[in-house]
Design a protein around this motif. Structure first.
Motif, PDB file in Angstrom:
ATOM      1  N   VAL A 260       0.767  -0.967  -0.127  1.00 64.34           N
ATOM      2  CA  VAL A 260      -0.091   0.025   0.022  1.00 64.34           C
ATOM      3  C   VAL A 260       0.776   1.302  -0.122  1.00 64.34           C
ATOM      4  O   VAL A 260       0.580   2.239  -0.569  1.00 64.34           O
ATOM      5  CB  VAL A 260      -1.002   0.101   1.147  1.00 64.34           C
ATOM      6  CG1 VAL A 260      -1.836   1.299   1.330  1.00 64.34           C
ATOM      7  CG2 VAL A 260      -1.883  -1.097   1.228  1.00 64.34           C
ATOM      8  N   ILE A 261       2.068   1.187   0.652  1.00 66.89           N
ATOM      9  CA  ILE A 261       2.909   2.311   0.805  1.00 66.89           C
ATOM     10  C   ILE A 261       3.351   2.636  -0.476  1.00 66.89           C
ATOM     11  O   ILE A 261       3.452   3.730  -1.075  1.00 66.89           O
ATOM     12  CB  ILE A 261       3.957   1.909   1.818  1.00 66.89           C
ATOM     13  CG1 ILE A 261       3.333   2.226   3.409  1.00 66.89           C
ATOM     14  CG2 ILE A 261       4.988   3.087   1.772  1.00 66.89           C
ATOM     15  CD1 ILE A 261       4.205   1.773   4.310  1.00 66.89           C
ATOM     16  N   ILE A 262       3.831   1.694  -1.281  1.00 69.16           N
ATOM     17  CA  ILE A 262       4.606   2.050  -2.530  1.00 69.16           C
ATOM     18  C   ILE A 262       3.309   2.181  -3.548  1.00 69.16           C
ATOM     19  O   ILE A 262       3.639   3.160  -4.283  1.00 69.16           O
ATOM     20  CB  ILE A 262       5.106   0.442  -2.943  1.00 69.16           C
ATOM     21  CG1 ILE A 262       6.239  -0.053  -2.117  1.00 69.16           C
ATOM     22  CG2 ILE A 262       5.369   0.595  -4.542  1.00 69.16           C
ATOM     23  CD1 ILE A 262       6.680  -1.492  -2.455  1.00 69.16           C
ATOM     24  N   THR A 263       2.171   1.831  -3.145  1.00 69.42           N
ATOM     25  CA  THR A 263       1.132   2.221  -4.445  1.00 69.42           C
ATOM     26  C   THR A 263       0.976   3.752  -4.265  1.00 69.42           C
ATOM     27  O   THR A 263       0.579   4.567  -5.071  1.00 69.42           O
ATOM     28  CB  THR A 263      -0.174   1.300  -4.211  1.00 69.42           C
ATOM     29  OG1 THR A 263       0.312   0.022  -4.191  1.00 69.42           O
ATOM     30  CG2 THR A 263      -1.237   1.755  -5.232  1.00 69.42           C
ATOM     31  N   LEU A 264       0.384   4.228  -3.087  1.00 67.02           N
ATOM     32  CA  LEU A 264       0.244   5.580  -2.852  1.00 67.02           C
ATOM     33  C   LEU A 264       1.353   6.498  -3.184  1.00 67.02           C
ATOM     34  O   LEU A 264       1.102   7.518  -3.510  1.00 67.02           O
ATOM     35  CB  LEU A 264       0.054   5.833  -1.118  1.00 67.02           C
ATOM     36  CG  LEU A 264      -1.201   5.107  -0.569  1.00 67.02           C
ATOM     37  CD1 LEU A 264      -1.324   5.285   0.930  1.00 67.02           C
ATOM     38  CD2 LEU A 264      -2.352   5.681  -1.148  1.00 67.02           C
ATOM     39  N   THR A 265       2.783   5.974  -3.019  1.00 63.20           N
ATOM     40  CA  THR A 265       3.875   7.060  -3.282  1.00 63.20           C
ATOM     41  C   THR A 265       3.769   7.080  -4.861  1.00 63.20           C
ATOM     42  O   THR A 265       3.902   8.184  -5.404  1.00 63.20           O
ATOM     43  CB  THR A 265       5.180   6.253  -2.900  1.00 63.20           C
ATOM     44  OG1 THR A 265       4.917   6.181  -1.590  1.00 63.20           O
ATOM     45  CG2 THR A 265       6.279   7.386  -3.147  1.00 63.20           C
ATOM     46  N   LEU A 266       3.339   6.116  -5.486  1.00 65.73           N
ATOM     47  CA  LEU A 266       3.463   6.099  -7.222  1.00 65.73           C
ATOM     48  C   LEU A 266       2.239   6.987  -7.509  1.00 65.73           C
ATOM     49  O   LEU A 266       2.200   7.722  -8.483  1.00 65.73           O
ATOM     50  CB  LEU A 266       3.569   4.929  -7.726  1.00 65.73           C
ATOM     51  CG  LEU A 266       4.960   3.713  -7.405  1.00 65.73           C
ATOM     52  CD1 LEU A 266       4.755   2.631  -7.665  1.00 65.73           C
ATOM     53  CD2 LEU A 266       5.968   4.906  -7.683  1.00 65.73           C
ATOM     54  N   ASN A 282       1.621  11.964   0.413  1.00 68.26           N
ATOM     55  CA  ASN A 282       3.009  11.855   1.076  1.00 68.26           C
ATOM     56  C   ASN A 282       2.953  11.992   2.464  1.00 68.26           C
ATOM     57  O   ASN A 282       3.529  11.302   2.777  1.00 68.26           O
ATOM     58  CB  ASN A 282       3.825  12.791   0.309  1.00 68.26           C
ATOM     59  CG  ASN A 282       3.959  12.403  -1.350  1.00 68.26           C
ATOM     60  OD1 ASN A 282       3.897  11.202  -1.765  1.00 68.26           O
ATOM     61  ND2 ASN A 282       4.141  13.385  -2.092  1.00 68.26           N
ATOM     62  N   GLY A 283       2.099  12.978   2.952  1.00 71.36           N
ATOM     63  CA  GLY A 283       2.335  12.975   4.444  1.00 71.36           C
ATOM     64  C   GLY A 283       1.562  11.987   5.062  1.00 71.36           C
ATOM     65  O   GLY A 283       2.035  11.226   6.149  1.00 71.36           O
ATOM     66  N   CYS A 284       0.270  11.330   4.691  1.00 75.54           N
ATOM     67  CA  CYS A 284      -0.352  10.260   5.281  1.00 75.54           C
ATOM     68  C   CYS A 284       0.518   8.958   4.919  1.00 75.54           C
ATOM     69  O   CYS A 284       0.927   8.229   6.226  1.00 75.54           O
ATOM     70  CB  CYS A 284      -1.710   9.914   4.520  1.00 75.54           C
ATOM     71  SG  CYS A 284      -2.733  11.338   4.913  1.00 75.54           S
ATOM     72  N   THR A 285       1.381   8.709   4.041  1.00 77.84           N
ATOM     73  CA  THR A 285       2.193   7.626   3.639  1.00 77.84           C
ATOM     74  C   THR A 285       3.343   7.685   4.876  1.00 77.84           C
ATOM     75  O   THR A 285       3.727   6.670   5.411  1.00 77.84           O
ATOM     76  CB  THR A 285       2.761   7.822   2.418  1.00 77.84           C
ATOM     77  OG1 THR A 285       1.630   7.639   1.369  1.00 77.84           O
ATOM     78  CG2 THR A 285       3.607   6.482   2.181  1.00 77.84           C
TER      79      THR A 285
END
Length: 443
Positions: A260-266, A282-285
């Motif tokens: 999920v972290i990778i998906t949100l960043t991309l 990016n802040g939530c990640t």
């Protein structure tokens, strides 16, 4: 005559009283009869009457061979203390020459139960124990003795040993621990150790299922060591345990959030360049990653020599998200700022060509190409001349101003096109970076 009779009477009374007193004393001081005595009572009396439990039951020039085996029931591993606790049944078998009998003399008794503290036991200790607890603390465990002098002792034990922890591949790690048993005071010339029933594998049939650890391998090896202080050999039995962590629960807790972290960043790179939601994502990640770092600090020892790869992966993701947030700030600033200069031709031409289409910038290219007609220098001069010739100067000036203002949206769209191109290139770069990190931290 009367005096003689009186003396005779006193003599007879004295003899009777002496006889009665003698009989009373014999009855009171003599051995008491054993009511309901059994063959077991007689056998125990004959074996243990003069038995010395502190003397090894063999000649000093003979050695006593002790067979050792282990049956594991359950294991627990503490990463913070680097300790393994094994709940098991220890099997010790030796021969006691003092505890032999003929079964026909004792009602065919072929097994005798004796308390642990009544006879001699070998001083077998756990050499690498994490606590100072000898095996003879289990005083309530009875020992079985057979007519040929064979002694069987199966005490339940709780063994705690120190282990070297390897957490580099946590939670897919494998831990190896050894349990070393040997005599504390006797050398190999007095007490020798052997495998129980010549079995080199530890019995795992009665292992209680563990939710976190699986015993992949359990074997026992006999070793003989010689120390600098002594010439005599000292044998020991080493139980080697190989534990595999069961990672099913950790796959849900750790692996899924990483995806999920990778998906949100991309995904933040596919938002419009002007969107301020980039910073929010990016802040939530970053907050999610920080929470997992706190979880790792509670779950893993901080003073370990090896840092788990999953912790390094989350740390790298935090750096990447920080760089992504910096890039988002740059892109938002570039797309929202009112620029006075045009986009350099050497940059705009590739973005409006095949390279821009390859990055998926067709919509931004279309918006930039459909800008209003720009006012040329010749048109401005013509309008200036017309101002002096016609009286409709105010109306023409309005047209010129409107055409000049039309150049500003076109100029802004060019910079938005550049910001979108930076987002697409960042997306490709971070995809490649995440693939490299995944490969590096999974090996």
């Amino acid at each position: 005559m009367i005096s003689a009779n009186v003396h005779l009477l006193f003599y007879i009374i004295f003899l009777i009283s002496a006889h009665v007193k003698s009989g009373f004393t014999t009855t009171k001081m003599g051995p008491q009869p054993l009511w309901n005595a059994t063959y077991t009572d007689k056998l125990r009396h004959d074996l243990l009457l003069n038995y010395d439990k502190f003397a090894r039951p063999a000649q000093h020039f003979n050695k006593t061979t002790v067979q050792l085996g282990l049956e594991i029931r359950h294991v627990e591993f503490n990463e913070f203390k680097s300790m393994l606790t094994a709940f098991a049944w220890l099997r010790l078998v030796w021969n006691d020459e003092k505890l032999k009998w003929n079964t026909s003399d004792y009602g065919d008794i072929n097994t005798l139960h004796i308390a642990e503290h009544e006879i001699w036991q070998p001083d077998i200790y756990l050499y690498n124990s994490a606590v100072s607890s000898p095996l003879n603390q289990y005083v309530n465990t009875h020992i079985l003795v057979y007519p040929n002098g064979e002694v069987l002792w199966v005490p339940p034990v709780q063994l705690t040993v120190l282990c070297t922890v390897h957490l580099r591949y946590w939670p897919f790690d494998t831990q190896e621990c050894n349990l070393v048993f040997g005599s504390w005071t006797y050398s190999g010339e007095q007490i020798d150790l052997a495998h129980y029933n010549n079995r080199t594998m530890v019995n795992l049939e009665m292992v209680v299922t563990n939710a976190e650890w699986d015993i992949a391998k359990a074997e026992q090896v006999r070793n003989v060591k010689k120390y600098d202080c002594c010439e005599e050999p000292y044998p020991d039995i080493t139980i080697k345990l190989v534990l595999n962590r069961i990672p099913n629960a950790y796959k849900t807790i750790i692996i899924t959030p990483a995806f999920v972290i990778i998906t949100l960043t991309l995904l933040s790179f596919w938002l419009p360049p002007q969107a301020s939601e980039k910073i929010i994502i990016n802040g939530c990640t970053a907050i999610i990653i920080c929470l997992f770092m706190l979880y790792f600090s509670q779950k893993l020892p901080l003073m370990g020599k090896e840092i788990p790869l999953v912790v390094l992966f989350y740390t790298s993701c935090l750096y990447i998200v920080c760089l992504s947030m910096i890039g988002s700030v740059v892109v938002i600033t570039m797309s929202r700022t009112k620029h006075c200069s045009t986009l350099p031709w050497i940059i705009k031409q590739p973005l409006t060509g095949k390279f821009g289409k390859l990055l998926g910038l067709e919509s931004y290219i279309y918006q930039s190409g459909n800008s209003s007609h720009r006012v040329t220098a010749e048109e401005m001069r013509d309008h200036q001349v017309t101002d002096f010739e016609d009286g409709n100067s105010s109306e023409d000036n309005h047209i010129i101003k409107s055409q000049l203002s039309a150049t500003k949206p076109s100029l802004q769209r060019d910079w938005i096109l550049l910001a979108a191109a930076i987002d697409r290139l960042s997306f490709c770069f971070y995809c490649f970076l995440f693939v490299i990190l995944s490969i590096a931290y999974s090996l």
